[in-house]
Structures are given as C-alpha cells and as structure tokens.
Write a protein that holds these residues in place. Structure first.
Motif, PDB file in Angstrom:
ATOM      1  N   THR A   1      39.343 -36.646  43.744  1.00 24.34           N
ATOM      2  CA  THR A   1      40.573 -36.446  42.963  1.00 24.34           C
ATOM      3  C   THR A   1      40.797 -34.987  42.583  1.00 24.34           C
ATOM      4  O   THR A   1      41.672 -34.680  41.780  1.00 24.34           O
ATOM      5  N   GLU A   2      40.012 -34.086  43.159  1.00 28.51           N
ATOM      6  CA  GLU A   2      40.184 -32.653  42.883  1.00 28.51           C
ATOM      7  C   GLU A   2      41.574 -32.184  43.298  1.00 28.51           C
ATOM      8  O   GLU A   2      42.145 -32.666  44.281  1.00 28.51           O
ATOM      9  N   GLN A   3      42.094 -31.210  42.564  1.00 25.80           N
ATOM     10  CA  GLN A   3      43.314 -30.543  42.992  1.00 25.80           C
ATOM     11  C   GLN A   3      43.005 -29.672  44.211  1.00 25.80           C
ATOM     12  O   GLN A   3      41.891 -29.162  44.350  1.00 25.80           O
ATOM     13  N   LEU A   4      44.000 -29.502  45.054  1.00 24.66           N
ATOM     14  CA  LEU A   4      43.791 -28.773  46.309  1.00 24.66           C
ATOM     15  C   LEU A   4      43.225 -27.375  46.067  1.00 24.66           C
ATOM     16  O   LEU A   4      42.293 -26.949  46.770  1.00 24.66           O
ATOM     17  N   VAL A   5      43.750 -26.661  45.103  1.00 30.11           N
ATOM     18  CA  VAL A   5      43.278 -25.295  44.855  1.00 30.11           C
ATOM     19  C   VAL A   5      41.808 -25.297  44.438  1.00 30.11           C
ATOM     20  O   VAL A   5      41.038 -24.389  44.807  1.00 30.11           O
ATOM     21  N   ASP A   6      41.381 -26.320  43.688  1.00 30.80           N
ATOM     22  CA  ASP A   6      39.971 -26.407  43.282  1.00 30.80           C
ATOM     23  C   ASP A   6      39.087 -26.847  44.449  1.00 30.80           C
ATOM     24  O   ASP A   6      37.929 -26.411  44.562  1.00 30.80           O
ATOM     25  N   TRP A   7      39.617 -27.730  45.299  1.00 33.23           N
ATOM     26  CA  TRP A   7      38.869 -28.162  46.486  1.00 33.23           C
ATOM     27  C   TRP A   7      38.546 -26.966  47.373  1.00 33.23           C
ATOM     28  O   TRP A   7      37.429 -26.818  47.857  1.00 33.23           O
ATOM     29  N   LEU A   8      39.533 -26.074  47.554  1.00 34.72           N
ATOM     30  CA  LEU A   8      39.330 -24.922  48.429  1.00 34.72           C
ATOM     31  C   LEU A   8      38.424 -23.874  47.783  1.00 34.72           C
ATOM     32  O   LEU A   8      37.696 -23.165  48.491  1.00 34.72           O
ATOM     33  N   ARG A   9      38.436 -23.815  46.448  1.00 32.08           N
ATOM     34  CA  ARG A   9      37.674 -22.793  45.730  1.00 32.08           C
ATOM     35  C   ARG A   9      36.180 -22.846  46.084  1.00 32.08           C
ATOM     36  O   ARG A   9      35.516 -21.813  46.185  1.00 32.08           O
ATOM     37  N   GLN A  10      35.666 -24.055  46.301  1.00 27.98           N
ATOM     38  CA  GLN A  10      34.232 -24.192  46.581  1.00 27.98           C
ATOM     39  C   GLN A  10      33.818 -23.561  47.907  1.00 27.98           C
ATOM     40  O   GLN A  10      32.639 -23.283  48.128  1.00 27.98           O
ATOM     41  N   TYR A  11      34.788 -23.324  48.802  1.00 27.76           N
ATOM     42  CA  TYR A  11      34.481 -22.744  50.108  1.00 27.76           C
ATOM     43  C   TYR A  11      34.837 -21.252  50.187  1.00 27.76           C
ATOM     44  O   TYR A  11      34.708 -20.645  51.253  1.00 27.76           O
ATOM     45  N   SER A  12      35.283 -20.677  49.078  1.00 28.07           N
ATOM     46  CA  SER A  12      35.762 -19.291  49.083  1.00 28.07           C
ATOM     47  C   SER A  12      34.850 -18.375  48.264  1.00 28.07           C
ATOM     48  O   SER A  12      34.387 -18.756  47.185  1.00 28.07           O
ATOM     49  N   VAL A  13      34.605 -17.180  48.785  1.00 26.81           N
ATOM     50  CA  VAL A  13      33.856 -16.175  48.028  1.00 26.81           C
ATOM     51  C   VAL A  13      34.695 -15.701  46.853  1.00 26.81           C
ATOM     52  O   VAL A  13      34.201 -15.537  45.734  1.00 26.81           O
ATOM     53  N   LYS A  14      35.991 -15.492  47.100  1.00 29.75           N
ATOM     54  CA  LYS A  14      36.911 -15.103  46.032  1.00 29.75           C
ATOM     55  C   LYS A  14      37.404 -16.359  45.327  1.00 29.75           C
ATOM     56  O   LYS A  14      37.975 -17.244  45.951  1.00 29.75           O
ATOM     57  N   LYS A  15      37.193 -16.428  44.029  1.00 30.88           N
ATOM     58  CA  LYS A  15      37.455 -17.654  43.287  1.00 30.88           C
ATOM     59  C   LYS A  15      38.759 -17.640  42.488  1.00 30.88           C
ATOM     60  O   LYS A  15      39.150 -18.670  41.937  1.00 30.88           O
ATOM     61  N   ASP A  16      39.440 -16.487  42.402  1.00 28.39           N
ATOM     62  CA  ASP A  16      40.601 -16.416  41.509  1.00 28.39           C
ATOM     63  C   ASP A  16      41.798 -17.175  42.084  1.00 28.39           C
ATOM     64  O   ASP A  16      41.999 -17.253  43.299  1.00 28.39           O
ATOM     65  N   ASP A  17      42.617 -17.701  41.206  1.00 24.19           N
ATOM     66  CA  ASP A  17      43.759 -18.532  41.587  1.00 24.19           C
ATOM     67  C   ASP A  17      44.780 -17.771  42.420  1.00 24.19           C
ATOM     68  O   ASP A  17      45.384 -18.334  43.334  1.00 24.19           O
ATOM     69  N   VAL A  18      45.007 -16.501  42.089  1.00 19.91           N
ATOM     70  CA  VAL A  18      46.023 -15.731  42.813  1.00 19.91           C
ATOM     71  C   VAL A  18      45.678 -15.652  44.303  1.00 19.91           C
ATOM     72  O   VAL A  18      46.537 -15.883  45.167  1.00 19.91           O
ATOM     73  N   TYR A  19      44.412 -15.346  44.584  1.00 23.73           N
ATOM     74  CA  TYR A  19      43.988 -15.261  45.986  1.00 23.73           C
ATOM     75  C   TYR A  19      44.096 -16.616  46.673  1.00 23.73           C
ATOM     76  O   TYR A  19      44.636 -16.732  47.780  1.00 23.73           O
ATOM     77  N   LEU A  20      43.577 -17.662  46.027  1.00 27.96           N
ATOM     78  CA  LEU A  20      43.557 -18.985  46.647  1.00 27.96           C
ATOM     79  C   LEU A  20      44.969 -19.532  46.864  1.00 27.96           C
ATOM     80  O   LEU A  20      45.265 -20.116  47.909  1.00 27.96           O
ATOM     81  N   ARG A  21      45.848 -19.317  45.900  1.00 24.26           N
ATOM     82  CA  ARG A  21      47.228 -19.809  46.057  1.00 24.26           C
ATOM     83  C   ARG A  21      47.954 -19.035  47.142  1.00 24.26           C
ATOM     84  O   ARG A  21      48.760 -19.602  47.879  1.00 24.26           O
ATOM     85  N   GLY A  22      47.669 -17.743  47.254  1.00 24.06           N
ATOM     86  CA  GLY A  22      48.260 -16.957  48.338  1.00 24.06           C
ATOM     87  C   GLY A  22      47.775 -17.438  49.694  1.00 24.06           C
ATOM     88  O   GLY A  22      48.554 -17.538  50.650  1.00 24.06           O
ATOM     89  N   PHE A  23      46.470 -17.745  49.767  1.00 23.44           N
ATOM     90  CA  PHE A  23      45.892 -18.245  51.016  1.00 23.44           C
ATOM     91  C   PHE A  23      46.514 -19.582  51.384  1.00 23.44           C
ATOM     92  O   PHE A  23      46.899 -19.815  52.535  1.00 23.44           O
ATOM     93  N   LEU A  24      46.633 -20.473  50.399  1.00 22.06           N
ATOM     94  CA  LEU A  24      47.221 -21.785  50.655  1.00 22.06           C
ATOM     95  C   LEU A  24      48.694 -21.672  51.040  1.00 22.06           C
ATOM     96  O   LEU A  24      49.195 -22.463  51.837  1.00 22.06           O
TER      97      LEU A  24
END
Length: 533
Positions: free
Chosen positions: A399-422
């Motif tokens: 039930t994780e949110q998509l941004v949190d699901w991806l965070r576990q596989y990323s060296v960079k953990k900040d939301d700005v980077y992850l949301r830009g990537f998504l």
C-alpha cells in the motif's frame, strides 16, 4: 466494403472521437493506432456492431461476412477445438449440425429428406466438405498439432486458446476481418505465419496492434486515433511515424517564424505608434499583426516516457559464464546442459517457443532458483538489474505510495528529485501518491523500468519488457536499450526491438538445449529458414 459517416463516440461526457468519415476497401489492411485510452478497441466494437455510436452511421455491404477476433477465452469451453474454429462461419456450423441431427433421427420423414437435401446444397456452397481440412491448416499454421484438434477448449492452455480463437477469426474466407491485438500471446513463428496469411488475404482487414514490425509488414494504411479525431494515412507504420514527426517539426518551425515576426512587428508598433511620420506604417503593421497567429500544436494524447540506462562503472573482460546448467520443473526439463559465455559488448536476444525456459534461465542467473546441475559465474565488475516477466511480488499487497516505493531504490531520497524522475516516466501531479497495488499493468512496468534506471547496473536482464506497454513506451524502451553501453539479456516478442538492439541470438529448443548464433535477429531468422530448407 465499410463506410463510416459522421461518427461520434462519447463516454460519460468525454468525446473519444467525433465527426469521423472513413472508407475501408477490399484488398487493404488498416492498422489502427493510438495511445492507450484513445478509443482503438471502442472503434473496432462499433464497426463490429457490438457498440452503438453516440451519433453517425456505419454502412457495411450486406453481402459481406465479417469475422471478429473474440476476446473471451471461456466462451467456447463446451466445444472442441475443431468446432470452435468452424464456428467462425456460424451459418456453416449450424447447417452442418442441423443436417447431422436430421440423419440421426430414427423416424426419418419425407419432410426431413427435403430439408436434408436443402441443407446438403447449402453446406456444399458454404465449403462445408473442406471445412475440417481448412480449419486444420489454420490450426497447424499457428502451431496447434492435429492430435489437439478434438480436445475440449476447457482443457486447452490459455495461450493455445488464443490461437484457436485467432484461427476462428481467419476461418472460412470472410470478407472482413477485425483483429484486436492478434499478436498478443503469439510466439514469433506464429506471428510470421499470421503476417504471411494477411499479406495474401484479399478481403478487408482492420487490426489493432502495438507490434511495430507486424504493422510494417501487413499494413497498407494506418488509421490514427488522436486529438479526438480519426484520420487515415496511406503506407505502413514507419511511413506514418516519419511523416507525423516531419509534420510536427514543420508546425514547430512555422510557429517559431510566426512568433519572431509577431515580436518584430510589436516592437515596431511600440516604437513608432506615437510618431506621426510613422503612424501609417504602424497602423499597417498592426493590421498585419492581427492576421498573424501562432498555430497551437494539437494536444496529442501520445506521451513518450524517458527510458535511459546509465551504468555507474565499466565492465571488465569477464562478464558471465554459464556452464552445463540443467533444470527440471514439475517433471519438465526446461534447461538441458546449457552452456554459454557473455562478452562485454553482447546484447543477446533469447528466443524460442518455450518461454518457461527463458524465464527459468533468468531466474537462475539472478539467483532466485538453484539449478539441478551446472554453475554460473558473474564477473567481479558486473552489477545486475532485472525486469521479471511477473512483477507481482513487487506490488501485490503493497500500500506504499509510488514516490515512497521508488525511494527505496534511489540513492537520492528527496521528493523533488524523485517526483522529477517519476514525471519523466509519465507519473505527474497526484499520480506519485497512488498506492502501488492499484497501478495498471503498464504503470507497473514503467515503475520497474524506473527501478532499473536508478540501479546504475552495467548488465540488464529483461523478460518480456513490452508486456502491457503502449507503443510510445515500447519505442522509448527500444531507444534506451539501443543507447545502453552495457550488456543486455533480452527475451521479447517484439521483432523490431530484437532486430535493432541485439547482436547475438540464443534460441531455446524444445528439449531445453540452446542454439547460439552471433549476428542480428534477422540474420538468425534467415539462417533458420535455410536450415529448414
């Protein structure tokens, strides 16, 4: 053969397409393309009569017989494979059954005799005496052997059921054939057979497909559903794609020139509108400015994700050695003494009818399954990333949110980077807060591709990566794999991807052994044809 006039279709207040005028004629194959949700399957259902349009009309020659590829694989579970195919011409099937029932009657009357004679005549005219032979040829062409022709459909493997339904749609020389994703679940040999069949077919074919190579081979026209409209273009998919890209570039250049002219005129007006000597010129330029408009680019429903794999380190000389691997699952020997090594420049296509063997090998290579015999050895410089055919374990019950699901596989953990990537992978706005267990099949594949891109691996393994993806995403994956400087191990049905990406082919044989050939996938097919004589 088929005429569409002023056709409009709306769902829940949303217009899929409007005011469509088209004509489909015999001897042509029309490829229907468009982004997911554009209305491709809906259009096919309207033509087949399964759906009523909001407005407009579809006219079909009343003498023409239409055949449609059925999507419900359980519809014919009470029938044999042979009967299911012959039911592609329902009147022929009914005629044969009624005739047989009359002959089985114990109290055969004169009226029965007259009726039987009528049915015999109609049965012959419909090609009834050749029906089983014709059906058998179709089934064998699709890889279903004669010993399975009297099997009940309920006992058939789902992949084989699909082939039977495809044979049904092709049976009996219909005048019009409507095919929605006919290459799904087909092995490459069956796709080639279908291409040959359709290229020789003299009737009218409309086909929805995400397989670019297939569309290029069989289509004489492309029917594009986009911008809420349906337009027809002469030529195959590649011709349409190159033409559409050229038109888009021309519109962009025209807009740029117009914008530059507008700015020039505005500047002139600002400078001289208060100058009496220049007033007439300023007025003339204002009138010219009023006529100039920046043509808006049509808001296409097509969206292309960015797919790019960047390895964090270079590969060394030793990549992978697979030595005498054997594996038996449920009594079936999937891998039989498999031996090969991988070089640092290899991009390998894994092909063959036995997809279970391909998946089994990938799982062995990733350490998910232990082989019965043999060994594998990865080079010390290798880092691996894997896209499995079944990604269920990554999402089911999560039930994780998509941004949190991806965070576990990323060296960079900040939301700005992850949301830009998504965002580059077409997850924008509130999409990044979706629970991953409610994502569609295509969205889950894009998530897995995102995970792979973040890994920085120099060896990537992909087992059927195009499953669930639309054509735009498939093209993005194709370009990403072509540009990747590392090693690719790829199992896919996509002929175009195999041909453009891979420089080596490993083909699985029915007994679990392999054939290893250097060269492109097309080189392998040419060699295979020569071997078969």
């Amino acid at each position: 053969m088929i005429t569409v006039e002023n056709l409009t279709m709306q769902f829940a207040g949303t217009t899929l397409f409007s005011k469509v005028d088209l004509q489909f004629t015999a001897g042509n194959c029309y490829g229907i393309i468009g982004a997911n949700g554009a209305g491709k399957s809906t259009f096919i259902k309207i033509l087949s009569g399964e759906l009523e349009p909001t407005s407009g009309h579809v006219y079909i020659d009343p003498k023409a017989r239409m055949s449609v590829l059925k999507q419900n694989q359980f519809l014919y579970d009470e029938y044999t494979v042979m009967d299911t195919v012959i039911m592609g011409n329902q009147r022929l099937y009914d005629c044969g059954k009624e005739k047989d029932a009359i002959y089985m009657k114990e109290d055969f009357t004169d009226e029965d005799g007259l009726r039987a004679a009528e049915l015999e005549e109609e049965f012959a005219e419909l090609g009834g005496w050749e029906a089983e032979s014709d059906a058998s040829k179709l089934l064998q062409g699709l890889g279903i052997s004669p010993d399975m022709h009297e099997t009940m459909m309920s006992d058939m493997d789902p992949r084989l059921k699909f082939k039977v339904l495809l044979a049904q749609a092709l049976f009996g020389h219909p005048d019009i054939i409507l095919l929605d994703e006919p290459t799904n679940n087909l092995d490459l040999a069956s796709v080639v057979w279908l291409e040959d069949f359709l290229m020789d077919y003299e009737g009218t074919v409309l086909v929805v497909s995400h397989d670019r190579y297939f569309l290029n081979n069989v289509c004489t026209h492309i029917v594009d559903i986009d911008y809420g409209k349906i337009k027809m273009y002469v030529g195959n998919y590649d011709f349409w794609y190159e033409s559409s890209q050229l038109v888009q570039a021309m519109i962009r250049n025209k807009n740029k020139r117009n914008q530059e002219k507008i700015e020039e005129l505005q500047l002139f007006i600002q400078r001289f509108s208060a100058n009496k000597a220049k007033a007439k010129q300023a007025t003339a330029r204002r009138k010219l400015l009023d006529k100039l408009t920046v043509e808006e680019m049509p808001a296409s429903t097509r969206r292309y994700p960015f797919v790019g794999f960047q390895p964090e380190r270079e590969l060394g000389k030793d990549v992978l050695t697979v030595k005498d691997i054997s594996l038996t699952v449920d009594g079936v020997k999937l891998l039989n003494n498999v031996y090969f090594s991988v070089n640092r420049t290899d991009k390998i296509a894994f092909v063959g009818e036995n997809e279970l063997a391909q998946t089994a090998l990938f799982r062995v290579l990733m350490g998910e399954v232990e082989p019965d015999e043999g060994s594998i050895k990865w080079g010390v410089s290798t880092t691996r990333s894997y896209l499995p055919k079944d990604n269920t374990p990554y999402f089911e019950g999560n039930t994780e949110q998509l941004v949190d699901w991806l965070r576990q596989y990323s060296v960079k953990k900040d939301d700005v980077y992850l949301r830009g990537f998504l965002g580059r992978m077409l997850f924008s706005g509130e999409d990044v807060f979706k629970s991953v267990n409610v994502l569609s099949g295509g969205e889950k594949v894009r998530c897995m591709l995102s995970k792979m891109m973040l890994s920085g691996a120099n060896v990537i393994l992909l087992d059927q990566p195009t499953n669930h993806l639309d054509m735009e995403s498939i093209q993005a994956v194709n370009k990403g794999l072509e540009a990747f400087p590392g090693v690719v191990l790829l199992a896919s049905h996509d002929h175009e991807m195999l041909s453009s990406v891979c420089n080596r082919v490993i083909a699985f044989q029915p007994d679990g052994t392999i054939v290893d050939r250097y060269g492109t996938y097309d080189d392998y097919l040419a060699w295979l044809a020569q071997e078969k004589g």
